[in-house]
Design a protein around this motif. Structure first.
Motif, PDB file in Angstrom:
ATOM      1  N   SER A  47       1.049  -1.390   0.169  1.00  0.00           N
ATOM      2  CA  SER A  47       0.014   0.428  -0.301  1.00  0.00           C
ATOM      3  C   SER A  47       1.265   0.680  -0.174  1.00  0.00           C
ATOM      4  O   SER A  47       0.551   2.333  -0.450  1.00  0.00           O
ATOM      5  N   GLN A  48       1.899   1.305   0.833  1.00  0.00           N
ATOM      6  CA  GLN A  48       3.127   2.581   0.152  1.00  0.00           C
ATOM      7  C   GLN A  48       3.292   2.601  -0.262  1.00  0.00           C
ATOM      8  O   GLN A  48       4.338   3.610  -1.120  1.00  0.00           O
ATOM      9  N   THR A  49       4.056   1.495  -1.320  1.00  0.00           N
ATOM     10  CA  THR A  49       4.596   1.438  -2.511  1.00  0.00           C
ATOM     11  C   THR A  49       3.325   2.347  -4.063  1.00  0.00           C
ATOM     12  O   THR A  49       2.035   2.489  -4.166  1.00  0.00           O
ATOM     13  N   ASP A  50       3.923   3.445  -4.518  1.00  0.00           N
ATOM     14  CA  ASP A  50       3.626   4.122  -6.383  1.00  0.00           C
ATOM     15  C   ASP A  50       2.522   3.527  -6.739  1.00  0.00           C
ATOM     16  O   ASP A  50       3.202   2.748  -7.387  1.00  0.00           O
ATOM     17  N   PRO A  51       1.673   3.260  -6.945  1.00  0.00           N
ATOM     18  CA  PRO A  51       1.139   2.450  -8.385  1.00  0.00           C
ATOM     19  C   PRO A  51       1.149   3.092  -9.183  1.00  0.00           C
ATOM     20  O   PRO A  51       0.960   1.948  -9.892  1.00  0.00           O
ATOM     21  N   LYS A  52       1.729   4.369  -9.660  1.00  0.00           N
ATOM     22  CA  LYS A  52       2.070   4.315 -11.244  1.00  0.00           C
ATOM     23  C   LYS A  52       3.094   3.859 -11.912  1.00  0.00           C
ATOM     24  O   LYS A  52       3.547   3.962 -13.245  1.00  0.00           O
ATOM     25  N   LYS A  53       4.018   3.347 -10.413  1.00  0.00           N
ATOM     26  CA  LYS A  53       5.026   2.929 -10.643  1.00  0.00           C
ATOM     27  C   LYS A  53       5.746   1.217 -11.834  1.00  0.00           C
ATOM     28  O   LYS A  53       5.025   0.604 -11.368  1.00  0.00           O
ATOM     29  N   THR A  54       6.198   1.686 -12.550  1.00  0.00           N
ATOM     30  CA  THR A  54       6.241   0.041 -13.723  1.00  0.00           C
ATOM     31  C   THR A  54       7.771   0.050 -13.256  1.00  0.00           C
ATOM     32  O   THR A  54       8.679   0.268 -13.426  1.00  0.00           O
ATOM     33  N   ILE A  55       7.732  -1.111 -13.906  1.00  0.00           N
ATOM     34  CA  ILE A  55       9.337  -2.065 -14.429  1.00  0.00           C
ATOM     35  C   ILE A  55       9.839  -2.676 -15.734  1.00  0.00           C
ATOM     36  O   ILE A  55       8.115  -3.210 -16.009  1.00  0.00           O
ATOM     37  N   ARG A  77       2.988  -5.273  -8.357  1.00  0.00           N
ATOM     38  CA  ARG A  77       2.184  -6.844  -8.184  1.00  0.00           C
ATOM     39  C   ARG A  77       3.568  -7.374  -8.371  1.00  0.00           C
ATOM     40  O   ARG A  77       3.352  -8.465  -8.974  1.00  0.00           O
ATOM     41  N   SER A  78       4.186  -7.150  -8.798  1.00  0.00           N
ATOM     42  CA  SER A  78       5.822  -7.765  -9.944  1.00  0.00           C
ATOM     43  C   SER A  78       6.365  -8.623  -8.637  1.00  0.00           C
ATOM     44  O   SER A  78       6.268  -8.315  -7.551  1.00  0.00           O
ATOM     45  N   GLU A  79       6.306  -9.676  -9.594  1.00  0.00           N
ATOM     46  CA  GLU A  79       7.666 -10.957  -8.263  1.00  0.00           C
ATOM     47  C   GLU A  79       8.501 -10.316  -7.787  1.00  0.00           C
ATOM     48  O   GLU A  79       8.795 -10.636  -6.905  1.00  0.00           O
ATOM     49  N   THR A  80       9.484  -9.275  -8.603  1.00  0.00           N
ATOM     50  CA  THR A  80      10.337  -8.686  -8.425  1.00  0.00           C
ATOM     51  C   THR A  80      10.246  -8.001  -7.457  1.00  0.00           C
ATOM     52  O   THR A  80      10.826  -7.905  -5.780  1.00  0.00           O
ATOM     53  N   HIS A  81       9.738  -6.727  -7.097  1.00  0.00           N
ATOM     54  CA  HIS A  81       9.532  -6.256  -6.132  1.00  0.00           C
ATOM     55  C   HIS A  81       8.758  -6.794  -4.828  1.00  0.00           C
ATOM     56  O   HIS A  81       9.238  -6.583  -4.150  1.00  0.00           O
ATOM     57  N   LEU A  82       7.759  -7.731  -4.896  1.00  0.00           N
ATOM     58  CA  LEU A  82       7.235  -8.619  -3.990  1.00  0.00           C
ATOM     59  C   LEU A  82       8.688  -9.352  -3.272  1.00  0.00           C
ATOM     60  O   LEU A  82       8.757  -9.600  -2.363  1.00  0.00           O
ATOM     61  N   THR A  83       9.387 -10.040  -4.250  1.00  0.00           N
ATOM     62  CA  THR A  83      10.614 -10.916  -3.196  1.00  0.00           C
ATOM     63  C   THR A  83      11.525 -10.030  -2.815  1.00  0.00           C
ATOM     64  O   THR A  83      11.514 -10.396  -2.172  1.00  0.00           O
ATOM     65  N   PHE A 157       0.079 -15.422  -3.895  1.00  0.00           N
ATOM     66  CA  PHE A 157      -0.675 -14.579  -3.649  1.00  0.00           C
ATOM     67  C   PHE A 157      -0.490 -13.204  -3.598  1.00  0.00           C
ATOM     68  O   PHE A 157      -2.134 -12.399  -4.025  1.00  0.00           O
ATOM     69  N   PHE A 158       0.188 -12.704  -3.288  1.00  0.00           N
ATOM     70  CA  PHE A 158       0.442 -11.285  -3.164  1.00  0.00           C
ATOM     71  C   PHE A 158       0.284 -10.702  -4.790  1.00  0.00           C
ATOM     72  O   PHE A 158       0.100  -9.517  -4.596  1.00  0.00           O
ATOM     73  N   ALA A 159       0.380 -11.760  -5.922  1.00  0.00           N
ATOM     74  CA  ALA A 159       0.855 -10.917  -7.103  1.00  0.00           C
ATOM     75  C   ALA A 159      -0.672 -10.702  -7.854  1.00  0.00           C
ATOM     76  O   ALA A 159      -0.406  -9.737  -8.671  1.00  0.00           O
ATOM     77  N   THR A 160      -1.757 -11.624  -7.269  1.00  0.00           N
ATOM     78  CA  THR A 160      -2.797 -10.841  -7.723  1.00  0.00           C
ATOM     79  C   THR A 160      -3.447 -10.634  -6.192  1.00  0.00           C
ATOM     80  O   THR A 160      -3.478 -10.209  -5.203  1.00  0.00           O
ATOM     81  N   GLU A 161      -4.026  -9.812  -6.795  1.00  0.00           N
ATOM     82  CA  GLU A 161      -5.042  -8.438  -5.459  1.00  0.00           C
ATOM     83  C   GLU A 161      -6.188  -9.824  -5.272  1.00  0.00           C
ATOM     84  O   GLU A 161      -7.449  -9.475  -5.852  1.00  0.00           O
ATOM     85  N   SER A 162      -6.436 -10.423  -4.168  1.00  0.00           N
ATOM     86  CA  SER A 162      -7.136 -10.896  -3.445  1.00  0.00           C
ATOM     87  C   SER A 162      -7.770 -10.513  -2.439  1.00  0.00           C
ATOM     88  O   SER A 162      -6.563  -9.969  -1.479  1.00  0.00           O
ATOM     89  N   ASP A 163      -8.738 -10.391  -2.639  1.00  0.00           N
ATOM     90  CA  ASP A 163      -9.446  -9.625  -0.636  1.00  0.00           C
ATOM     91  C   ASP A 163      -8.595 -10.849   0.850  1.00  0.00           C
ATOM     92  O   ASP A 163      -8.625 -10.113   1.718  1.00  0.00           O
ATOM     93  N   ASP A 164      -8.602 -12.289   0.409  1.00  0.00           N
ATOM     94  CA  ASP A 164      -8.389 -12.829   1.959  1.00  0.00           C
ATOM     95  C   ASP A 164      -6.801 -13.406   1.883  1.00  0.00           C
ATOM     96  O   ASP A 164      -7.172 -14.550   2.139  1.00  0.00           O
ATOM     97  N   VAL A 165      -5.867 -12.958   1.298  1.00  0.00           N
ATOM     98  CA  VAL A 165      -4.617 -13.161   1.442  1.00  0.00           C
ATOM     99  C   VAL A 165      -4.305 -14.006   2.686  1.00  0.00           C
ATOM    100  O   VAL A 165      -3.864 -15.486   2.641  1.00  0.00           O
ATOM    101  N   ALA A 166      -4.690 -13.684   3.973  1.00  0.00           N
ATOM    102  CA  ALA A 166      -4.256 -13.995   5.111  1.00  0.00           C
ATOM    103  C   ALA A 166      -5.114 -15.162   5.471  1.00  0.00           C
ATOM    104  O   ALA A 166      -4.264 -15.987   6.148  1.00  0.00           O
TER     105      ALA A 166
END
Length: 187
Positions: A47-55, A77-83, A157-166
């Motif tokens: 949520s703190q990452t700028d949604p406009k940034k791309t890779i 939601r990129s794999e690189t960023h999530l890693t 899980f976090f790459a897709t925007e699902s609601d109940d990840v936890a």
């Protein structure tokens, strides 16, 4: 009874009974809390990452026509960023402590350190049990073992925007939050 039969009986007893008594059981409060903390910390970081940034992703090979296949995807939601986020998520476990609910007496690890977005609102510390560095070390170890065990699943899980990840991650996939105590609490 012959000595051979006695030895065989002792051997069978050691093989079948001893492993069951020497297995250590994972602390459900610790591992469930660590799993929930991973989900919470990753959600906050995303949520703190700028949604406009791309890779840029894709290969750096030239196509037969001389063009380069280059694709831009959102960084959030990129794999690189999530890693990258997942590599540092366990460092924030020192911001958690054992919390005992004053009404139900249920125990879980909760975040006591406020985030910048919380406006500096500190929780009521009287229900927290600060065990010193040992408490956060145990939570960090549980976090690291969950991340090591489920790294690919967490990223997907976090790459897709699902609601109940936890809930999916901690209750269904890992099984760390199985008991009825955790089913109705924070999940």
């Amino acid at each position: 009874m012959s000595p051979l039969i006695k030895q065989a009986g002792l051997f069978l007893m050691a093989v079948f009974i001893l492993p069951k008594t020497t297995q250590s059981k994972k602390d459900e409060v610790l591992y469930c809390s660590a799993c929930l903390a991973i989900a919470d910390e990753l959600n906050y970081s995303i949520s703190q990452t700028d949604p406009k940034k791309t890779i840029h992703v894709g290969g750096f090979r030239l196509n037969p026509d001389g063009s380069l296949t280059d694709k831009k995807v959102p960084l959030v939601r990129s794999e690189t960023h999530l890693t990258e986020l997942l590599e540092g998520v366990c460092n924030s476990m020192s911001d958690y402590a054992l919390y005992e609910d004053p009404v139900s007496k249920e125990k879980s690890y909760k975040r006591f350190a406020p985030r910048e977005s919380d406006g500096g609102n500190f929780p009521d510390f009287k229900n927290f049990k600060f065990d010193g560095p040992e408490g956060s070390t145990a939570l960090k170890f549980a976090c690291e073992s969950i991340v090591e065990e489920l790294e690919d699943d967490i990223i997907s899980f976090f790459a897709t925007e699902s609601d109940d990840v936890a809930k999916t991650l901690c209750s269904e996939l890992s099984g760390h939050c199985k008991s009825s105590v955790f089913q109705h609490s924070e999940l």
